[in-house]
Motif scaffolding. Structure first.
Motif, PDB file in Angstrom:
ATOM      1  N   LYS A 295       0.841  -1.210   0.000  1.00  0.00           N
ATOM      2  CA  LYS A 295       0.000   0.000   0.000  1.00  0.00           C
ATOM      3  C   LYS A 295       0.876   1.261   0.000  1.00  0.00           C
ATOM      4  CE  LYS A 295      -3.579   2.184   2.874  1.00  0.00           C
ATOM      5  NZ  LYS A 295      -4.344   2.048   4.121  1.00  0.00           N
ATOM      6  N   LYS A 296       1.919   1.222   0.837  1.00  0.00           N
ATOM      7  CA  LYS A 296       2.818   2.374   0.967  1.00  0.00           C
ATOM      8  C   LYS A 296       3.593   2.624  -0.335  1.00  0.00           C
ATOM      9  CE  LYS A 296       6.888   3.761   3.590  1.00  0.00           C
ATOM     10  NZ  LYS A 296       7.870   3.331   4.573  1.00  0.00           N
ATOM     11  N   GLY A 299       1.622   3.957  -3.059  1.00  0.00           N
ATOM     12  CA  GLY A 299       1.178   5.330  -2.770  1.00  0.00           C
ATOM     13  C   GLY A 299      -0.320   5.518  -2.915  1.00  0.00           C
ATOM     14  N   VAL A 300      -1.101   4.527  -2.463  1.00  0.00           N
ATOM     15  CA  VAL A 300      -2.568   4.618  -2.588  1.00  0.00           C
ATOM     16  C   VAL A 300      -3.196   4.805  -1.202  1.00  0.00           C
ATOM     17  CG1 VAL A 300      -2.746   3.300  -4.723  1.00  0.00           C
ATOM     18  CG2 VAL A 300      -2.743   2.072  -2.552  1.00  0.00           C
ATOM     19  N   ASP A 301      -4.353   5.500  -1.176  1.00  0.00           N
ATOM     20  CA  ASP A 301      -5.077   5.691   0.098  1.00  0.00           C
ATOM     21  C   ASP A 301      -5.712   4.390   0.553  1.00  0.00           C
ATOM     22  OD1 ASP A 301      -4.415   8.340   0.017  1.00  0.00           O
ATOM     23  OD2 ASP A 301      -6.242   8.936  -1.034  1.00  0.00           O
ATOM     24  N   GLU A 302      -6.212   3.653  -0.425  1.00  0.00           N
ATOM     25  CA  GLU A 302      -6.817   2.338  -0.134  1.00  0.00           C
ATOM     26  C   GLU A 302      -6.192   1.312  -1.053  1.00  0.00           C
ATOM     27  OE1 GLU A 302     -11.008   2.579  -0.868  1.00  0.00           O
ATOM     28  OE2 GLU A 302     -11.475   3.209   1.190  1.00  0.00           O
ATOM     29  N   ASP A 503      -5.230  -3.758   6.183  1.00  0.00           N
ATOM     30  CA  ASP A 503      -4.861  -2.734   5.196  1.00  0.00           C
ATOM     31  C   ASP A 503      -5.400  -3.014   3.798  1.00  0.00           C
ATOM     32  OD1 ASP A 503      -3.184  -0.547   6.327  1.00  0.00           O
ATOM     33  OD2 ASP A 503      -2.055  -2.249   7.109  1.00  0.00           O
TER      34      ASP A 503
END
Length: 604
Positions: A295-296, A299-302, A503
């Motif tokens: 996810k990090k 670079g996505v919010d979800e 996550d």
């Protein structure tokens, strides 16, 4: 990372000889193949003459088993040669014909030897035990003990005949699923990153899931599962019928469960299956960390289910020419010792491998061959990291076969599926260890770590989740419950929530994923990918840490073929798959790779 292919593929005749395998070592000419083909026909007639005579004396049974071996050996050569010649160029009508003839001969052979096992089992137990202990049958002890072991699950001759006749009916759920999935289902057209129309297909789906454009991934994901949703009642009924078939056979053959019945074929304890699930569940926090890192890095919010396959490291130019790949594989496998590397060099130099793609050539990669000659490897090599590891993988299979054939008689040379992926994956692990040590460019290192983490995710975590799903749905049918679409979706969703953690957004579409997995029609098969990967990872760690003693145990394992039960062969090599430790050790390697990836991610 798939490189675009040149516009037109070369013809077979345009490929340099040193890049082609030398099948002449199987048969020098097609005429020599023809002579062997006729020889098999003669041996089939000889075999038939033994029907009704096996219980007369140990000598008689030994004579029949010698013909049985000769037949198997000759048939293998005939089939392998024809099929591999066809694989060179599927448009070649000569080898299409040879392959068809070999397939028909194989069916005739199966029919001719079908009396063998029932007739051996038809002997009174005392008599069979005397036969097994006789001097004449000493080379066949394990073979006969293995037949005897399954005796309590073999029915009367008449009942076995009825079950055999029902075989085609039993294939129906799998055949119906195959027709729906491969012929009738039609996926929608979506727009790719250039705005051009592309139709989703089974073959294109993974490429679309790896696309850097998130809108493309989302459209492919939703388009695929919306299509399966429209068939959910039919697909649930088909899977339900398949599970009922498994339960029926288990009960008829007096097994406590469908799981026990499936594992008994290779004499695998049920604990192996349950321990795998428990060990993976105990190590889910590492998987959840992986999801958080993904996810990090993206670079996505979800993070959604359609974000699982796109590389976490943007395109890296990591070209590996074939000559360089051979050199890297040799260096990576150096811990296995000089003898192993000498055979590997011989394989690279003397026509074991068919390297390049050509017009009409069978796609993918495999290792195959016939007893009595060296193995062969088919590649369609492209200059990238994926193909470098494919070379190491297929050479693992080839070396396993080479050592088995060299050290075992024909009857015991073939290794079982349970251990089939161990040598190939062990090679990949050793090569990965070497590549990580010598790769200095941080982006290339990240690319390798991403590749390795994905292998763990796809092979241990994902296949174990599938295995757990299979266990649950079989237990439901055994308890008299029905598998409705709602039940299947609910079970599958729950597993995704557990395995992927907090996550991950578990999109409703993923609830339908069970409906597109062909392996669910081949009961309790997929767990072997996870156990094989775990065993290989544990063995590679022992080889790197212990050195020579571990190498000797490992080479003994490669030389053992199918001469003992797979669980015993692995135990002697140094991994006990009846205990959770090898899986735990493999997942510790996963956690270590994850640590390294997290550190590098901080630096970039």
């Amino acid at each position: 990372m798939e490189h675009t292919k040149q516009k037109t593929l070369p013809k077979r005749s345009e490929i340099p000889a040193e890049m082609k395998w030398k099948l002449e070592e199987l048969f020098s000419t097609d005429q020599a193949w023809e002579e062997q083909f006729q020889q098999v026909n003669k041996l089939v007639d000889e075999m038939k003459e033994f029907q009704g005579r096996l219980a007369q004396s140990p000598e008689e049974l030994a004579s029949a088993l010698k013909i049985y071996e000769k037949l198997g050996l000759a048939m293998e050569r005939v089939y392998v040669y024809a099929r591999m010649r066809r694989d060179e160029d599927n448009a070649n009508t000569t080898y299409q014909a040879l392959t068809d003839r070999a397939a028909s001969l194989s069916v005739a052979l199966s029919s001719a030897i079908s009396f063998l096992v029932p007739e051996i089992l038809g002997m009174p137990a005392d008599k069979l035990n005397i036969f097994i202990k006789s001097e004449e049958l000493k080379d066949y002890t394990f073979f006969l003990e293995e037949i005897k072991r399954q005796k309590e699950h073999v029915l009367s001759a008449e009942e076995e005949r009825i079950i055999a006749q029902a075989g085609e009916l039993a294939q129906a759920p799998q055949n119906i699923f195959g027709m729906i999935n491969n012929a009738d289902i039609s996926f929608p057209v979506i727009k790719d990153e250039k705005g051009e129309e592309v139709q989703i297909s089974h073959g294109r789906y993974l490429q679309l899931m790896e696309n850097q454009d998130r809108d493309v991934r989302k459209a492919a994901f939703e388009g695929l599962y919306d299509t399966y949703k429209k068939q959910k009642n039919t697909l649930a009924a088909t899977l339900n019928a398949s599970v009922k078939k498994d339960v029926f056979y288990a009960r008829v053959r007096k097994y406590p469960s469908a799981l026990a019945a499936a594992l008994d074929n290779d004499n695998i304890p049920v604990d192996v299956y349950t321990n795998l699930i428990k060990a993976v569940r105990d190590n889910l926090p590492a998987m959840h960390r992986y999801v958080a890192l993904r996810k990090k890095l993206l670079g996505v919010d979800e993070l959604h289910m359609y974000d699982l396959y796109v590389p976490m490291v943007k395109e890296v130019d990591f070209t590996v020419e074939y000559s360089k790949a051979m050199e890297l594989v040799q260096k990576g496998l150096a811990p296995l010792g000089e003898e192993y590397i000498d055979v590997l060099k011989e394989a690279f130099a003397s026509g074991w491998i068919d390297v390049h793609e050509n017009e009409g050539k069978t796609s993918g990669a495999y290792s195959w061959g016939a007893y009595g000659t060296h193995p062969y490897v088919l590649l369609n090599y492209h200059n990238n990291v994926n193909n470098l590891f494919t070379l190491a993988h297929e050479m693992g299979h080839a070396m396993h076969s080479y050592y088995s054939d060299k050290n075992q008689p024909y009857l015991y040379a073939q290794y079982k599926i349970f251990v089939a992926e161990v040598a190939s994956t062990c090679n990949e692990s050793l090569l990965m260890d070497y590549m990580l040590k010598v790769t200095e460019d941080p982006r290339k290192k990240m690319y390798l770590l991403n590749y390795y983490l994905e292998q763990f995710r796809g092979t241990i975590y994902r296949q174990t989740m599938f295995a757990e799903f299979e266990k649950i749905i079989h237990e439901k049918v055994e308890a008299g419950e029905a598998l409705t679409p709602e039940t299947l979706c609910s079970i599958y969703r729950g597993l995704n929530v557990d395995y992927y953690g907090p996550d991950m957004v578990i999109d409703p579409d993923i609830d339908m994923e069970w409906s597109r997995i062909p392996h669910f029609y081949n009961e309790f098969y997929v767990y072997q990918y996870a156990t094989g990967f775990s065993a290989a990872t544990a063995l590679s760690q022992q080889i790197l840490k212990e050195g020579q003693p571990a190498v000797e145990r490992y080479l003994s394992f490669l030389k053992s073929g199918g001469s003992d039960y797979p669980i015993e062969l692995l135990r002697k090599a140094g991994v006990d798959m009846a205990k959770p430790e090898p899986v735990v050790q493999a997942l510790q390697v996963f956690a270590g790779v994850l640590d390294e990836m997290e550190k590098l991610a901080e630096q970039l």
